[in-house]
Design a protein around this motif. Structure first.
Motif, mmCIF file in Angstrom:
data_model
loop_
_atom_site.group_PDB
_atom_site.id
_atom_site.type_symbol
_atom_site.label_atom_id
_atom_site.label_comp_id
_atom_site.label_asym_id
_atom_site.label_seq_id
_atom_site.Cartn_x
_atom_site.Cartn_y
_atom_site.Cartn_z
ATOM 1 N N ASN A 1 37.775 29.174 33.266
ATOM 2 C CA ASN A 1 39.040 28.938 32.569
ATOM 3 C C ASN A 1 39.766 30.248 32.318
ATOM 4 N N PRO A 2 41.059 30.171 32.010
ATOM 5 C CA PRO A 2 41.792 31.394 31.682
ATOM 6 C C PRO A 2 41.178 32.105 30.467
ATOM 7 N N THR B 1 35.682 50.614 25.522
ATOM 8 C CA THR B 1 36.554 50.670 24.350
ATOM 9 C C THR B 1 37.946 50.142 24.667
ATOM 10 N N GLN B 2 38.466 50.452 25.838
ATOM 11 C CA GLN B 2 39.817 50.001 26.204
ATOM 12 C C GLN B 2 39.925 48.484 26.247
ATOM 13 N N VAL C 1 42.035 43.527 23.257
ATOM 14 C CA VAL C 1 41.924 42.303 22.449
ATOM 15 C C VAL C 1 42.518 42.545 21.066
ATOM 16 N N TRP C 2 42.281 43.717 20.504
ATOM 17 C CA TRP C 2 42.810 44.027 19.180
ATOM 18 C C TRP C 2 44.336 44.036 19.157
ATOM 19 N N GLU D 1 49.233 40.107 30.249
ATOM 20 C CA GLU D 1 48.861 41.519 30.084
ATOM 21 C C GLU D 1 47.400 41.656 29.675
ATOM 22 N N LEU D 2 46.928 40.743 28.820
ATOM 23 C CA LEU D 2 45.515 40.766 28.433
ATOM 24 C C LEU D 2 44.630 40.515 29.644
ATOM 25 N N VAL D 3 44.986 39.522 30.447
ATOM 26 C CA VAL D 3 44.210 39.221 31.647
ATOM 27 C C VAL D 3 44.146 40.451 32.544
ATOM 28 N N GLU D 4 45.254 41.134 32.695
ATOM 29 C CA GLU D 4 45.284 42.347 33.513
ATOM 30 C C GLU D 4 44.366 43.431 32.938
ATOM 31 N N GLU D 5 44.388 43.591 31.628
ATOM 32 C CA GLU D 5 43.540 44.601 30.973
ATOM 33 C C GLU D 5 42.048 44.278 31.117
#
Length: 87
Positions: A19-20, A52-53, A58-59, A74-78
């Motif tokens: 899932n995403p 850490t990144q 997430v933070w 952007e979160l998915v990319e990170e």
């Protein structure tokens, strides 16, 4: 510091693989009534590759979808380099 219950980890990893990631992270936050801070630490329990990144992503993620912070894409990319699995 929050830790996912050991017995729940495999279930969450299975969901993350199918899932995403943002959807599953929101489910985790809702299930344990935790915010982004603890959710970042929970990520460590789901992937051996977390740096850490990744926790910081997430933070800073806009989990509430209010237009502040990283959006879901952007979160998915990170988090794209993470492999979700048990060690």
């Amino acid at each position: 510091m929050f830790q996912l219950p050991e017995g729940d980890r495999a279930r969450w990893i299975d969901l993350l693989q199918a899932n995403p990631v943002p959807d599953v992270l929101r489910q985790i936050a809702g299930t344990y009534s935790i915010g982004r801070g603890d959710l970042g630490f929970a990520l460590v329990d789901l992937s051996p590759d977390v740096l850490t990144q990744h926790v910081q992503a997430v933070w800073t993620w806009d989990i509430e979808r209010k237009g502040r912070g990283l959006n879901d894409d952007e979160l998915v990319e990170e988090l794209a380099s993470l492999r979700f699995r048990l060690d």
